[in-house]
Design an enzyme around this catalytic site. Structure first.
Site, PDB file in Angstrom:
ATOM      1  N   ARG A  49     -62.895  -3.772  32.363  1.00 30.48           N
ATOM      2  CA  ARG A  49     -62.233  -5.130  32.584  1.00 30.48           C
ATOM      3  C   ARG A  49     -61.451  -5.633  32.551  1.00 30.48           C
ATOM      4  NH1 ARG A  49     -66.488  -6.115  28.059  1.00 30.48           N
ATOM      5  NH2 ARG A  49     -65.948  -3.352  27.184  1.00 30.48           N
ATOM      6  N   ASP A 185     -75.754  15.773  26.772  1.00 35.63           N
ATOM      7  CA  ASP A 185     -75.773  16.101  25.441  1.00 35.63           C
ATOM      8  C   ASP A 185     -74.200  17.215  25.756  1.00 35.63           C
ATOM      9  OD1 ASP A 185     -75.557  17.738  23.703  1.00 35.63           O
ATOM     10  OD2 ASP A 185     -77.374  17.373  22.380  1.00 35.63           O
ATOM     11  N   HIS A 186     -72.764  16.769  25.274  1.00 34.20           N
ATOM     12  CA  HIS A 186     -71.800  17.710  25.951  1.00 34.20           C
ATOM     13  C   HIS A 186     -71.823  19.149  25.008  1.00 34.20           C
ATOM     14  CE1 HIS A 186     -69.901  15.745  22.054  1.00 34.20           C
ATOM     15  NE2 HIS A 186     -68.928  17.450  22.288  1.00 34.20           N
ATOM     16  N   ASP A 243     -75.653  11.342  14.722  1.00 31.98           N
ATOM     17  CA  ASP A 243     -74.662  10.797  15.553  1.00 31.98           C
ATOM     18  C   ASP A 243     -74.705  12.182  15.470  1.00 31.98           C
ATOM     19  OD1 ASP A 243     -72.724  10.613  17.206  1.00 31.98           O
ATOM     20  OD2 ASP A 243     -71.448  11.391  15.326  1.00 31.98           O
ATOM     21  N   HIS A 248     -76.863  17.541  19.180  1.00 30.28           N
ATOM     22  CA  HIS A 248     -76.100  18.335  18.822  1.00 30.28           C
ATOM     23  C   HIS A 248     -76.898  19.246  18.302  1.00 30.28           C
ATOM     24  CE1 HIS A 248     -73.700  15.823  21.212  1.00 30.28           C
ATOM     25  NE2 HIS A 248     -72.893  15.864  19.859  1.00 30.28           N
TER      26      HIS A 248
HETATM   27  C1  BG6 Z   1     -69.585  13.650  19.287  1.00 33.37           C
HETATM   28  C2  BG6 Z   1     -70.227  12.554  18.142  1.00 33.37           C
HETATM   29  O1  BG6 Z   1     -70.546  13.510  19.753  1.00 33.37           O
HETATM   30  O2  BG6 Z   1     -69.928  14.869  18.854  1.00 33.37           O
HETATM   31  C3  BG6 Z   1     -69.440  12.395  17.360  1.00 33.37           C
HETATM   32  O3  BG6 Z   1     -70.549  11.219  18.754  1.00 33.37           O
HETATM   33  C4  BG6 Z   1     -67.914  14.180  17.216  1.00 33.37           C
HETATM   34  O4  BG6 Z   1     -68.742  12.192  15.652  1.00 33.37           O
HETATM   35  C5  BG6 Z   1     -68.650  14.935  18.597  1.00 33.37           C
HETATM   36  O5  BG6 Z   1     -67.436  13.830  16.905  1.00 33.37           O
HETATM   37  C6  BG6 Z   1     -68.027  16.132  17.962  1.00 33.37           C
HETATM   38  O6  BG6 Z   1     -67.759  16.997  19.447  1.00 33.37           O
HETATM   39  P1  BG6 Z   1     -67.330  18.783  19.341  1.00 33.37           P
HETATM   40  O7  BG6 Z   1     -67.498  19.137  20.924  1.00 33.37           O
HETATM   41  O8  BG6 Z   1     -65.669  18.166  18.770  1.00 33.37           O
HETATM   42  O9  BG6 Z   1     -67.506  19.633  18.226  1.00 33.37           O
END
Ligand code: BG6
Length: 496
Positions: A49, A185-186, A243, A248
């Site tokens: 934006r 889901d990283h 969260d 995760h």
């Molecule tokens: C995210 C959460 O999905 O994962 C965050 O929303 C968190 O709150 C983060 O800090 C943690 O990711 P990583 O890769 O740093 O463990």
């Protein structure tokens, strides 16, 4: 694995000026290029934006890549090749005209970059825009699913609860179909999470021991030193349970506990993960009281610096009841895991940043050494997810010398030490997998659905019950109740 050999595509990022794009996505694109994995036929269009030109956006992108790429020195020739393929478009997400113009712009880019109508739409925006953007893409005929492919990548949170997730899923899959929906889901893109399946199923030494006969308990911890930073508004409605646990932590649990899949296809792997989610024990009112601990960080001094408590953070209520820490004791009710507790813990503002899966093996019978040495250490298999990636096995040996001492030692595979900076980062791998058409590292709808069922069950029982918070100091290992949870079982957390 359903590999698609033609990776040619235009990546369209909604949320192109946001934090995620600058810290993770743009550096991931550069890293892919650096590793020779970015297709030759490629262009990137960022939507935002802000009123900025292509050149200004490219300049910002360069800075972000410099700050966040895993390659410390930027190769200018590679960058130039990427830079000329990056475009910026400004429009509001509810503005249909913006999508129309975008559509014809993308068609033009197809001609310049030979991207063949293939699109990768990345929703790196606040969740309230997910549905809206999906609908507009459909209305403007941008999802064709014919000779070309169009895929949707959607960031978390996928819904606020089961019912909102179902609604969102219905809309999205009506447009893209399950096969073209990539729910991020990283954690699944993290190197050691992928190694977990290999560790378990490509070695003959571990799998025979991976069950209730030999394992005493499993601990899955993910702790962070940071607080909620500038995400107070989001976090107030989420808390650590939604969260971190809904996604995760449950993903780590499923990969640790699942059976060997029939083959390595994403559907076979996802099926096994879902079985674990379906086998989680019921969350009864007693369980809520005894086995699920909530915490919230309070203020403290760390290295002479005053650290704000959660309630003092921006956009957080002064009486907030939101948990920034959760610890749970869970059972997976199937043959393999009968009686083995899984202790899960995650929290912000903890003593150290660390994600680990610790398999604690059963103690030896009390005849020989255990009699003489009361504090003989348990055998542990530790899977270090971050920051140190690796696997080590802790076992006992005789201390060299004439006296009869037994000491714990480690057989250590330190991945970070051996392959430093060669390990792709999570988003890099995930983007590549989407281009490839492989959704193994993304969560299927079934997984999301069962995770939400589990989490909703907990949060609805918590209700609005007021707690005495904050109950742990920033920089600690969390509330004492979390330690007591294990002490009751004659165990303790391994804070390694
Ligand atoms: C995210 C959460 O999905 O994962 C965050 O929303 C968190 O709150 C983060 O800090 C943690 O990711 P990583 O890769 O740093 O463990």
């Amino acid at each position: 694995m359903n590999f698609n050999t033609d990776l040619s595509c235009i990546l369209v990022i909604f949320g192109g000026t946001g934090d995620l794009t600058h810290r993770k996505l743009l550096p991931a694109i550069y890293n892919l290029k650096h590793s020779g994995k970015l297709p030759d036929n490629f262009a990137l269009v960022s939507i935002g934006r802000k009123d900025i030109s292509n050149d200004e956006y490219r300049e910002q992108a360069y800075k972000s890549i410099k700050n966040s790429s895993r390659f410390k020195i930027i190769d200018e020739t590679l960058w130039e090749d990427i830079a000329k393929r990056i475009y910026y478009k400004k429009f509001e997400f509810h503005d249909s005209l913006g999508y129309k113009e975008l559509n014809s712009f993308l068609d033009k880019l197809d001609n310049s970059y030979n991207t063949k109508g293939n699109r990768l739409f990345y929703l790196a925006v606040a969740p309230e825009y997910f549905s809206l953007i999906n609908d507009e893409l459909y209305k403007q005929g941008m999802v064709k699913n014919e000779a070309s492919w169009q895929r949707l990548i959607i960031e978390k949170p996928f819904g606020r609860d089961l019912s909102s997730a179902r609604k969102l899923n219905k809309k999205i899959t009506e447009v893209f179909g399950e096969a073209n929906t990539y729910r991020i889901d990283h954690y699944l893109g993290k190197e050691m999470i992928q190694s977990l399946m290999v560790l378990r199923f490509a070695n003959s030494i571990f799998e025979p021991l991976w069950n209730s006969k030999y394992i005493d308990n499993i601990q899955i911890s993910s702790s962070e030193t940071v607080g909620v930073e500038n995400r107070g508004g989001y976090y107030e409605n989420s808390g650590a349970l939604k969260d971190m646990v809904q996604n995760h932590m449950l993903q780590l649990l499923t990969l640790t506990a699942m059976e060997a899949p029939v083959d390595l296809s994403s559907s076979s792997i996802r099926d096994e993960k879902v079985k674990i989610l379906r086998s989680l024990e019921d969350i009864t009112p007693e369980k809520i009281k005894q086995d699920i601990i909530r915490g919230q960080y309070g203020e403290s001094m760390i290295d002479n610096k005053r650290i704000l408590g959660y309630r003092q953070e921006d956009k957080v209520s002064l009486n907030s009841n939101t948990e920034t820490f959760v610890a749970l004791k869970l059972h997976v009710e199937n043959y393999r895991w009968a009686g083995v507790p899984f202790y899960i813990r995650t929290g912000k503002r903890m003593k150290k940043k660390s994600t680990e899966i610790i398999i604690q093996f059963k103690s030896i019978p009390k005849f020989l050494y255990s009699k003489e040495f009361d504090n003989l250490n348990s055998n542990l298999l530790v899977i270090g997810v971050q920051p140190r990636e690796g696997i080590y096995l802790k076992f006992n040996t005789k201390k060299p010398g004439t006296e009869n001492f037994i000491i714990p030692v480690e057989m250590d595979f330190c991945q970070t030490c051996q392959f430093e900076s060669n390990t792709p980062e999570a988003y890099e791998r995930l983007l590549f997998e989407v281009m490839n058409g492989d959704n193994t590292l993304f969560t299927s709808w079934d997984e999301v659905e069962y995770s939400w069922k589990f989490v909703d069950n907990i949060s609805s029982q918590w209700g609005s019950e007021k707690l005495s918070l904050p109950n742990y100091e920033s920089g600690s290992f969390g509330p004492k109740e979390a330690d007591e949870l294990l002490l009751r079982d004659n165990r303790h957390w391994w804070n390694l």
